[in-house]
Design a protein around this motif. Structure first.
Motif, PDB file in Angstrom:
ATOM      1  N   CYS A  82       0.845  -1.194   0.000  1.00  0.00           N
ATOM      2  CA  CYS A  82       0.000   0.000   0.000  1.00  0.00           C
ATOM      3  C   CYS A  82       0.882   1.246   0.000  1.00  0.00           C
ATOM      4  CB  CYS A  82      -0.925  -0.009   1.224  1.00  0.00           C
ATOM      5  SG  CYS A  82      -0.069   0.139   2.805  1.00  0.00           S
ATOM      6  N   VAL A  83       0.274   2.407  -0.217  1.00  0.00           N
ATOM      7  CA  VAL A  83       1.016   3.659  -0.296  1.00  0.00           C
ATOM      8  C   VAL A  83       1.760   3.924   1.010  1.00  0.00           C
ATOM      9  CG1 VAL A  83       0.783   6.170  -0.544  1.00  0.00           C
ATOM     10  CG2 VAL A  83      -0.552   4.656  -1.998  1.00  0.00           C
ATOM     11  N   GLU A  84       1.105   3.688   2.144  1.00  0.00           N
ATOM     12  CA  GLU A  84       1.745   3.948   3.432  1.00  0.00           C
ATOM     13  C   GLU A  84       2.986   3.076   3.619  1.00  0.00           C
ATOM     14  OE1 GLU A  84      -1.572   3.350   3.128  1.00  0.00           O
ATOM     15  OE2 GLU A  84      -2.293   5.396   3.452  1.00  0.00           O
ATOM     16  N   CYS A  85       2.885   1.797   3.295  1.00  0.00           N
ATOM     17  CA  CYS A  85       4.035   0.898   3.450  1.00  0.00           C
ATOM     18  C   CYS A  85       5.148   1.237   2.470  1.00  0.00           C
ATOM     19  CB  CYS A  85       3.600  -0.563   3.305  1.00  0.00           C
ATOM     20  SG  CYS A  85       2.599  -1.146   4.699  1.00  0.00           S
ATOM     21  N   ARG A  86       4.792   1.620   1.246  1.00  0.00           N
ATOM     22  CA  ARG A  86       5.820   2.036   0.277  1.00  0.00           C
ATOM     23  C   ARG A  86       6.545   3.285   0.766  1.00  0.00           C
ATOM     24  NH1 ARG A  86       2.258   1.394  -4.979  1.00  0.00           N
ATOM     25  NH2 ARG A  86       1.329   3.123  -3.912  1.00  0.00           N
ATOM     26  N   ASN A  87       5.779   4.258   1.309  1.00  0.00           N
ATOM     27  CA  ASN A  87       6.406   5.484   1.825  1.00  0.00           C
ATOM     28  C   ASN A  87       7.304   5.178   3.016  1.00  0.00           C
ATOM     29  OD1 ASN A  87       5.134   7.012  -0.115  1.00  0.00           O
ATOM     30  ND2 ASN A  87       3.465   7.654   1.229  1.00  0.00           N
ATOM     31  N   ARG A  88       6.838   4.307   3.915  1.00  0.00           N
ATOM     32  CA  ARG A  88       7.645   3.934   5.081  1.00  0.00           C
ATOM     33  C   ARG A  88       8.925   3.244   4.635  1.00  0.00           C
ATOM     34  NH1 ARG A  88       7.824  -0.776   7.092  1.00  0.00           N
ATOM     35  NH2 ARG A  88       5.759  -1.406   6.389  1.00  0.00           N
TER      36      ARG A  88
ATOM     37  N   ALA B 260      10.440   3.507   1.723  1.00  0.00           N
ATOM     38  CA  ALA B 260      11.301   4.492   1.048  1.00  0.00           C
ATOM     39  C   ALA B 260      12.028   5.357   2.079  1.00  0.00           C
ATOM     40  CB  ALA B 260      10.481   5.363   0.107  1.00  0.00           C
ATOM     41  N   ALA B 261      11.318   5.761   3.145  1.00  0.00           N
ATOM     42  CA  ALA B 261      11.946   6.576   4.186  1.00  0.00           C
ATOM     43  C   ALA B 261      13.029   5.779   4.909  1.00  0.00           C
ATOM     44  CB  ALA B 261      10.896   7.063   5.176  1.00  0.00           C
TER      45      ALA B 261
ATOM     46  N   LYS C 189      16.026   5.550   2.617  1.00  0.00           N
ATOM     47  CA  LYS C 189      16.722   6.838   2.558  1.00  0.00           C
ATOM     48  C   LYS C 189      17.547   7.039   3.822  1.00  0.00           C
ATOM     49  CE  LYS C 189      15.942  11.727   1.756  1.00  0.00           C
ATOM     50  NZ  LYS C 189      14.948  12.776   1.507  1.00  0.00           N
TER      51      LYS C 189
END
Length: 138
Positions: free
Chosen positions: A95-101, A103-104, A107
């Motif tokens: 999901c978008v939230e897991c992809r963002n987490r 990616a963070a 990084k």
């Protein structure tokens, strides 16, 4: 050709382009046909309703979607689980939230790996040093 055991049924078969034996491939094709027929009359169904109505596992239906055999573009209620948190999604594997987490986190790890190593005190060796203590005595 290489002989292998089918991961689904365990039978020995000559592996070709598929990882499953011909009998299992036929079974999967029949499951797909059941799903396709059910979806023609039930475009508003959920993943669980599709599974219950056809007897095909949610896992197999998810494979059909990911392989592109079932398109969910015109099936508004059909979604599958995010591989990380289980939230319903309609594309990708996360999901978008897991992809963002993720990616963070990546990084952050990249930034950590770019930092120069911490400089160690040249006079400390991590053990007891007799020479340093001798000067401190009265």
């Amino acid at each position: 050709m290489k002989l292998e055991n089918c991961p689904r049924c365990g039978k020995l078969f000559a592996k070709g382009i598929h990882d499953l034996c011909p009998a299992c491939m036929k079974d999967i094709d029949k499951e797909y046909d059941k799903c396709a027929a059910f979806l023609k009359d039930n475009r508003q169904c959920s993943m669980q309703e599709l599974s219950d109505g056809t007897g095909v596992s949610v896992r197999q239906i998810t494979r059909f979607i990911r392989e592109g055999r079932i398109s969910i573009v015109k099936l508004p209620n059909l979604a599958y689980a995010c591989e990380s948190c289980g939230a319903p999604i309609r594309d990708n594997t996360l999901c978008v939230e897991c992809r963002n987490r993720l990616a963070a986190e990546m990084k952050s790890q990249m930034n950590e790996s770019r930092k120069p190593p911490a400089k160690q005190d040249e006079h400390r060796f991590g053990g007891y040093q007799i020479g340093d203590r001798m000067h401190d005595r009265p």
